[in-house]
Scaffold this active site. Sequence first.
Site, PDB file in Angstrom:
ATOM      1  CG  HIS A 191      -1.599   1.169   1.531  1.00  0.00           C
ATOM      2  ND1 HIS A 191      -2.461   2.104   0.553  1.00  0.00           N
ATOM      3  CD2 HIS A 191      -1.533   2.322   2.715  1.00  0.00           C
ATOM      4  CE1 HIS A 191      -2.866   3.152   1.208  1.00  0.00           C
ATOM      5  NE2 HIS A 191      -2.296   3.126   2.357  1.00  0.00           N
ATOM      6  CG  ASP A 218      -3.726   7.012   2.464  1.00  0.00           C
ATOM      7  OD1 ASP A 218      -3.302   5.895   2.547  1.00  0.00           O
ATOM      8  OD2 ASP A 218      -4.328   7.387   3.221  1.00  0.00           O
ATOM      9  CD  GLU A 226      -3.711   6.061  12.534  1.00  0.00           C
ATOM     10  OE1 GLU A 226      -3.331   7.102  12.594  1.00  0.00           O
ATOM     11  OE2 GLU A 226      -4.854   5.872  12.714  1.00  0.00           O
ATOM     12  CG  ASP A 227      -1.884   1.483  10.438  1.00  0.00           C
ATOM     13  OD1 ASP A 227      -2.239   1.812  11.048  1.00  0.00           O
ATOM     14  OD2 ASP A 227      -1.829   1.054   9.436  1.00  0.00           O
ATOM     15  CG  HIS A 263       1.095   6.956   4.300  1.00  0.00           C
ATOM     16  ND1 HIS A 263       1.455   6.398   3.007  1.00  0.00           N
ATOM     17  CD2 HIS A 263      -0.150   6.706   4.596  1.00  0.00           C
ATOM     18  CE1 HIS A 263       0.568   5.453   3.091  1.00  0.00           C
ATOM     19  NE2 HIS A 263      -0.618   5.745   3.633  1.00  0.00           N
TER      20      HIS A 263
HETATM   21 MN    MN Z   1      -2.382   4.544   4.054  1.00  0.00          MN
END
Ligand code: MN
Length: 495
Positions: free
Chosen positions: A55, A145, A83-84, A79
């Site tokens: 991705h 994105d 967050e992940d 990016h």
């Molecule tokens: Mn993304």
Amino acid sequence: MENKKTNKETITSLCKQIQTYDKSADLDMVTLAYDFAKNAHEGQFRKSGEPYIIHPLAAAHILAYMRIDPIIVIATLLHDVPEDTTVTLQEIEDNFGAEVASLVSGITKLGKLKYRGVERYIENLRKMFVAMAEDIRVMIIKFADRIHNLETLDSLPQQKAYRIALESLEIYAPIAGRLGMDEMKSRIEDLSFKYVYPKEYQRIVQIHEERITGKEQYYKKVQHVAAKELQKAGIIDVLIVGRNKKLYSFFQKLQKKGNDVDKVYDLIAIRILVPTIADCYTALGILHKMWKPMKGRIKDYISQPKPNAYQSLHTTVFADSGQIVEFQIRTPQMHEEATFGIAAHWHYDEKGSHMPKREIQWAKELATIQKEVLNKLSDLEEIKVNFLQTRIFVFTPNGDVIDLPESASAVDFAYHIHTEVGNKCTGVIINDVMQSLDTPLKNGDVVEILTDKNRKGPNEDWLQFVKTHTAKQRIKSHTKRKKVTAWLKAVLPKK
Ligand code: MN
């Protein structure tokens, strides 16, 4: 742009693409960012079952094909990391520097969109506007994105796919359009169209094919004839390009024309790129000498740019054997700006300058407003109308461009320049003519504000016609101050 098979995209193909437009790009850094993200996302998978890293890699490719500054491409690879995964922003800063970290942080602040009714929707919008005002490059990453997520919607449950597509169509695409990013806008629209209006999408695809099939040769011939005539006239450096199909935009035009397919002419437009603005007008004259122009279809967006700063000459002509053909004539620079909008200014250029030509004042203003008033659905509607559609560009006598809402007045303009200019303004000269301060400004006006040093402050009556939040606020705060001063004078003992 055709869909690229994501499984052919590798870090090698990314580096190769970056090198086509930036020979001095730090490819080691790009590769490092890829390895770093791949490691961080290890063991994570997309809904499609593929490893997660495909991705960010695909999103980075989308931007590299748009020739975007490698630093933004690097941030795109990273990016989703904070967050992940357990990797922190600090670690990104340690490895890739403050600029990349700040871009990634902007994206992280935006967060993942999880739709939970209207409230959440507005909250997302707010975040987006704040991010935009802080650093427009964050939006460029967000669009890439989103485009990749739209390209892979098929692996999501139908309801969720619909919701994401709808949101893209309603919010992301208009913002991209407002930023002049035509290519982003039409890609987002066409990808979403299929999910939001599946039946209409099928119908438009069919109409499109019917109109194109068997006509390729004809268009090639028209292009060839046009190029030859222009060269005869001395415009040697002519580049003629076809146009991407824009299915959603065709669908919208069709609806406006009462579904009459024959009234929509620009399904296929031929774009002519010539070196200078003078050449644009010469080319227009030559085309009209060869083929009869259709009445009311000649548009001069060079002297009167569209609100998003789009420039070109448009004309529709009856070409050979009476076929209707639209031409768009522009310089390569106009072409680049029409495609990439504000993003165009973050293209790699030889001089190494990556600054935007002008500030995105409206985004800043928007961020201020959202802090104060954006909390009802009606505000959302107001914002959509005020900021995404109806803006005008006017000029200072020095040629600086000022971005204002439609029918803004000279007073709005004055406050936009400086609070003191607003407070002291007494009159205005619009296009060399003296006008009253409440005259609504039009796109392309040259505006000169007259001020009086001795003027005490703004007139409260201005509140009846000013349009911008800034002007309203300044006038109100000044009158409030005046009232307080008067009150103080009255209550304080006389000297
Ligand atoms: Mn993304």
